[in-house]
Design an enzyme around this catalytic site. Sequence first.
Site, short mmCIF file in Angstrom:
data_model
loop_
_atom_site.label_atom_id
_atom_site.label_comp_id
_atom_site.label_asym_id
_atom_site.label_seq_id
_atom_site.Cartn_x
_atom_site.Cartn_y
_atom_site.Cartn_z
N HIS A 244 0.82 -1.21 0.00
CA HIS A 244 0.00 0.00 0.00
C HIS A 244 0.85 1.26 0.00
O HIS A 244 0.35 2.35 0.25
CB HIS A 244 -0.95 0.01 1.21
CG HIS A 244 -1.71 -1.26 1.37
ND1 HIS A 244 -1.36 -2.22 2.30
CD2 HIS A 244 -2.77 -1.76 0.68
CE1 HIS A 244 -2.19 -3.25 2.20
NE2 HIS A 244 -3.04 -3.00 1.23
FE1 FES Z 1 0.01 -1.76 3.86
FE2 FES Z 1 2.62 -2.07 4.15
S1 FES Z 1 1.58 -0.35 3.46
S2 FES Z 1 1.03 -3.51 4.51
#
Ligand code: FES
Length: 114
Positions: free
Chosen positions: A72
Amino acid sequence: MLLGQNLDELADPNSDEFPEQQPDYTANATRAVKPEFLVVEGSCTHLGCAPLEDFDLRPSENWHGGFFCPCHGSRFDLAGRVYKGVPAPTNLRIPPYRFVRDDLILIGQDTGAA
Ligand code: FES
């Protein structure tokens, strides 16, 4: 290491908000017992993906090297400190550890005999 150049971009540069994320003996600028060795859990503090190393410096992108989580997009600096504005809520966790010898680290325990 360029650990002092991005402090204003970090969410918790001194690990003040979540001191339990690291042992007291790593409460320093490098978050390490020996600054040349970072011992950090390879688990993103957002949802647990494995951050990738990205040690290349890219001044044009204001990137000083560190770790990037591909799930993410969380970013961490070379000491595992999380940048502001990313999903990960805290710095990467540093486990208890100690140097048994100069070339041997015991991870998971910081007291007692090896
Ligand atoms: Fe979501 Fe690392 S940014 S698990």
